[in-house]
Design a protein around this motif. Sequence first.
Motif, PDB file in Angstrom:
ATOM      1  N   UNK A  90      78.978  72.516  27.567  1.00  0.00           N
ATOM      2  CA  UNK A  90      79.844  73.649  27.239  1.00  0.00           C
ATOM      3  C   UNK A  90      79.105  74.957  27.541  1.00  0.00           C
ATOM      4  N   UNK A  91      77.834  75.051  27.120  1.00  0.00           N
ATOM      5  CA  UNK A  91      77.081  76.295  27.297  1.00  0.00           C
ATOM      6  C   UNK A  91      76.132  76.245  28.496  1.00  0.00           C
ATOM      7  N   UNK A  92      76.012  75.061  29.128  1.00  0.00           N
ATOM      8  CA  UNK A  92      75.267  74.896  30.374  1.00  0.00           C
ATOM      9  C   UNK A  92      73.788  75.277  30.295  1.00  0.00           C
ATOM     10  N   UNK A  93      73.148  75.010  29.152  1.00  0.00           N
ATOM     11  CA  UNK A  93      71.691  75.181  29.078  1.00  0.00           C
ATOM     12  C   UNK A  93      71.031  73.877  29.528  1.00  0.00           C
ATOM     13  N   UNK A  94      70.037  73.978  30.413  1.00  0.00           N
ATOM     14  CA  UNK A  94      69.370  72.758  30.885  1.00  0.00           C
ATOM     15  C   UNK A  94      68.358  72.244  29.884  1.00  0.00           C
ATOM     16  N   UNK A  95      67.708  73.178  29.192  1.00  0.00           N
ATOM     17  CA  UNK A  95      66.705  72.811  28.177  1.00  0.00           C
ATOM     18  C   UNK A  95      66.912  73.706  26.977  1.00  0.00           C
ATOM     19  N   UNK A  96      66.603  73.194  25.805  1.00  0.00           N
ATOM     20  CA  UNK A  96      66.732  74.030  24.614  1.00  0.00           C
ATOM     21  C   UNK A  96      65.800  73.559  23.510  1.00  0.00           C
ATOM     22  N   UNK A  97      65.688  74.411  22.490  1.00  0.00           N
ATOM     23  CA  UNK A  97      64.922  74.077  21.285  1.00  0.00           C
ATOM     24  C   UNK A  97      65.915  73.941  20.144  1.00  0.00           C
ATOM     25  N   UNK A  98      65.527  73.209  19.094  1.00  0.00           N
ATOM     26  CA  UNK A  98      66.434  73.071  17.964  1.00  0.00           C
ATOM     27  C   UNK A  98      65.670  73.121  16.653  1.00  0.00           C
ATOM     28  N   UNK A  99      66.309  73.710  15.641  1.00  0.00           N
ATOM     29  CA  UNK A  99      65.782  73.694  14.273  1.00  0.00           C
ATOM     30  C   UNK A  99      66.836  73.065  13.379  1.00  0.00           C
ATOM     31  N   UNK A 100      66.408  72.210  12.453  1.00  0.00           N
ATOM     32  CA  UNK A 100      67.368  71.622  11.528  1.00  0.00           C
ATOM     33  C   UNK A 100      66.814  71.539  10.127  1.00  0.00           C
ATOM     34  N   UNK A 101      67.723  71.692   9.146  1.00  0.00           N
ATOM     35  CA  UNK A 101      67.347  71.576   7.741  1.00  0.00           C
ATOM     36  C   UNK A 101      68.306  70.614   7.050  1.00  0.00           C
ATOM     37  N   UNK A 102      67.819  69.881   6.032  1.00  0.00           N
ATOM     38  CA  UNK A 102      68.663  68.947   5.292  1.00  0.00           C
ATOM     39  C   UNK A 102      69.303  67.957   6.280  1.00  0.00           C
ATOM     40  N   UNK A 103      70.614  67.688   6.207  1.00  0.00           N
ATOM     41  CA  UNK A 103      71.232  66.775   7.187  1.00  0.00           C
ATOM     42  C   UNK A 103      71.016  67.290   8.599  1.00  0.00           C
ATOM     43  N   UNK A 104      70.946  68.598   8.747  1.00  0.00           N
ATOM     44  CA  UNK A 104      70.695  69.179  10.075  1.00  0.00           C
ATOM     45  C   UNK A 104      69.351  68.761  10.641  1.00  0.00           C
ATOM     46  N   UNK A 105      68.390  68.419   9.747  1.00  0.00           N
ATOM     47  CA  UNK A 105      67.099  67.944  10.257  1.00  0.00           C
ATOM     48  C   UNK A 105      67.273  66.554  10.872  1.00  0.00           C
ATOM     49  N   UNK A 106      68.221  65.773  10.327  1.00  0.00           N
ATOM     50  CA  UNK A 106      68.511  64.474  10.915  1.00  0.00           C
ATOM     51  C   UNK A 106      69.081  64.629  12.318  1.00  0.00           C
ATOM     52  N   UNK A 107      69.976  65.607  12.462  1.00  0.00           N
ATOM     53  CA  UNK A 107      70.572  65.849  13.786  1.00  0.00           C
ATOM     54  C   UNK A 107      69.503  66.376  14.747  1.00  0.00           C
ATOM     55  N   UNK A 108      68.711  67.349  14.281  1.00  0.00           N
ATOM     56  CA  UNK A 108      67.686  67.944  15.156  1.00  0.00           C
ATOM     57  C   UNK A 108      66.650  66.893  15.561  1.00  0.00           C
ATOM     58  N   UNK A 109      66.280  66.045  14.594  1.00  0.00           N
ATOM     59  CA  UNK A 109      65.286  65.014  14.911  1.00  0.00           C
ATOM     60  C   UNK A 109      65.849  64.010  15.923  1.00  0.00           C
ATOM     61  N   UNK A 110      67.113  63.632  15.758  1.00  0.00           N
ATOM     62  CA  UNK A 110      67.724  62.690  16.715  1.00  0.00           C
ATOM     63  C   UNK A 110      67.869  63.318  18.095  1.00  0.00           C
ATOM     64  N   UNK A 111      68.179  64.608  18.129  1.00  0.00           N
ATOM     65  CA  UNK A 111      68.256  65.289  19.424  1.00  0.00           C
ATOM     66  C   UNK A 111      66.900  65.212  20.125  1.00  0.00           C
ATOM     67  N   UNK A 112      65.843  65.493  19.350  1.00  0.00           N
ATOM     68  CA  UNK A 112      64.460  65.478  19.862  1.00  0.00           C
ATOM     69  C   UNK A 112      64.102  64.076  20.357  1.00  0.00           C
ATOM     70  N   UNK A 113      64.508  63.073  19.586  1.00  0.00           N
ATOM     71  CA  UNK A 113      64.169  61.688  19.899  1.00  0.00           C
ATOM     72  C   UNK A 113      64.949  61.174  21.114  1.00  0.00           C
ATOM     73  N   UNK A 114      66.227  61.563  21.192  1.00  0.00           N
ATOM     74  CA  UNK A 114      67.096  60.909  22.185  1.00  0.00           C
ATOM     75  C   UNK A 114      67.345  61.705  23.464  1.00  0.00           C
ATOM     76  N   UNK A 115      67.205  63.009  23.413  1.00  0.00           N
ATOM     77  CA  UNK A 115      67.429  63.807  24.621  1.00  0.00           C
ATOM     78  C   UNK A 115      66.117  64.477  25.020  1.00  0.00           C
ATOM     79  N   UNK A 116      65.144  63.636  25.391  1.00  0.00           N
ATOM     80  CA  UNK A 116      63.807  64.169  25.578  1.00  0.00           C
ATOM     81  C   UNK A 116      63.628  64.983  26.858  1.00  0.00           C
ATOM     82  N   UNK A 117      64.610  64.963  27.749  1.00  0.00           N
ATOM     83  CA  UNK A 117      64.489  65.851  28.912  1.00  0.00           C
ATOM     84  C   UNK A 117      65.113  67.219  28.643  1.00  0.00           C
ATOM     85  N   UNK A 118      66.063  67.289  27.750  1.00  0.00           N
ATOM     86  CA  UNK A 118      66.717  68.579  27.493  1.00  0.00           C
ATOM     87  C   UNK A 118      66.195  69.263  26.222  1.00  0.00           C
ATOM     88  N   UNK A 119      65.819  68.483  25.205  1.00  0.00           N
ATOM     89  CA  UNK A 119      65.297  69.088  23.969  1.00  0.00           C
ATOM     90  C   UNK A 119      63.785  69.214  24.111  1.00  0.00           C
TER      91      UNK A 119
END
Length: 418
Positions: free
Chosen positions: A194-223
Amino acid sequence: MASSWIHTLASSLLLTMMIIRTAIAKEDFKLRPFEIDLSDRVPRMIRQIQESHLPQTPVYTDTGTSAGITLSDLKSFKQQWLTSFDWDQEQISLNKFSHFTAEIEGLTVHFIHEKSGAADAIPLLLIHGWPGSFLEFIPLVDDLTKTAMTKSGKRVSFDVIVPSLPGFAFSSSPPIDWTIQDTTRVFNTLMTHVLAYEEYATFGTDWGSGVAYSLYDQWNTTVRAAHLDFLPFYPLSSAELAAENITLTGLEEFEEDVTITWSNEGTGYFSEQTTKPNTIGLALYDSPIGQLAWIGEKFMNWSDPDAGHAPSVLTRNEILRSVSLYYLTESFASSVVIYAQNPNGFSTVYSKALNDAPLLFSAFKYNPGFWPPALVAQVGNLVYYKNHGFGGHFPGLDNPPALLGDLREIGSYWEASK
Ligand SMILES: *[C@@H]1O[C@H](CO)[C@@H](O)[C@H](O)[C@H]1NC(C)=O
Ligand SMILES: *[C@@H]1O[C@H](CO)[C@@H](O)[C@H](O)[C@H]1NC(C)=O
Ligand SMILES: *[C@@H]1O[C@H](CO)[C@@H](O)[C@H](O)[C@H]1NC(C)=O
């Protein structure tokens, strides 16, 4: 000549097709500007608060905060809601940010998107939890878009994206079998398609930390950087820490105690929302005072006792703003379902993410979840860990300058990750 003419025609046709395809792809997500407009629901909310009836004196002798929200706190919140809180003013200030919605996998996803304007800005996805919302990050958004210096003297600024989790605020409710993994996929689509970023960083807190951690774990070329203040792994008991040969400093001992107290005396909401989300969801669905008691207690119990005083901006007005958002968007019932949908959202087995990108971690004194550096290092490539003696579970509100400073440190490690 002819071949070059054909070549030109072919390439311009190709270009036209690409433009059309991009347009269609964008159109598929129905990316639209969004404005908050809940004003027509406010009079009814105010009426309900006015008509709500609370006991004159505590039903039992006042047991203090260990028995949950106190009658005196609830009464003073109610008074403030009716006399000085003004949703329409809050709405005007929130609409100064650029809000959007997009359709992804059949869900409407609401998000704020503020750009830095700098060519080297780092796209940063900030993910809230429960009972938070996108409001948790409001105090940081403008500062994050400005160019600043990291501690190592690098220029850093961010394009900031703050989505509402599915089922929260203006994001639609997901199907009943929806999990954190599904949200992870949808948020990655938001960032990369949607936003067409090739790489990005993420911060997550509480349940958001679960999402941020999964992004880090599963999209290792973009995160290419992750920053957390909470982990989707159960904290360890003091005995378990000792068995890992982890010794704690004074501040860490305190934080471990806060976590153990949460675990022993503070998980009633957790069991209820995991096992009977409809009961609490429907019980409080149409009750502003009920939602205030259930949510407000968590805001107060999980933040610094000095919340509301600088550097904290977690004032009582801010708590009322958060509760009003839940109530006015009718999202309390769908928000609590996240617990039932993710019974294994917190793992007891620590495992390392499949990502060599930097992981940053910020600890806050009153956060009811504590992980010393040695534990955080077990789940990713930990490059930065900072422990703050002020703040709690909502650092974007409870200690915004500390979280801002730590988030900017992503810039110290960003280029090294390319
Ligand atoms: C938070 O709740 C815990 C557990 O019931 C209690 O011991 C503590 O006093 C409460 N703290 C505050 C600041 O309300
Ligand atoms: C902890 O230290 C003891 C004594 O040095 C050692 O035998 C044990 O293997 C260590 N445990 C871990 C988990 O490192
Ligand atoms: C990314 O994950 C894949 C497995 O999904 C793994 O093979 C690869 O080594 C990982 N890459 C990095 C940079 O960690």
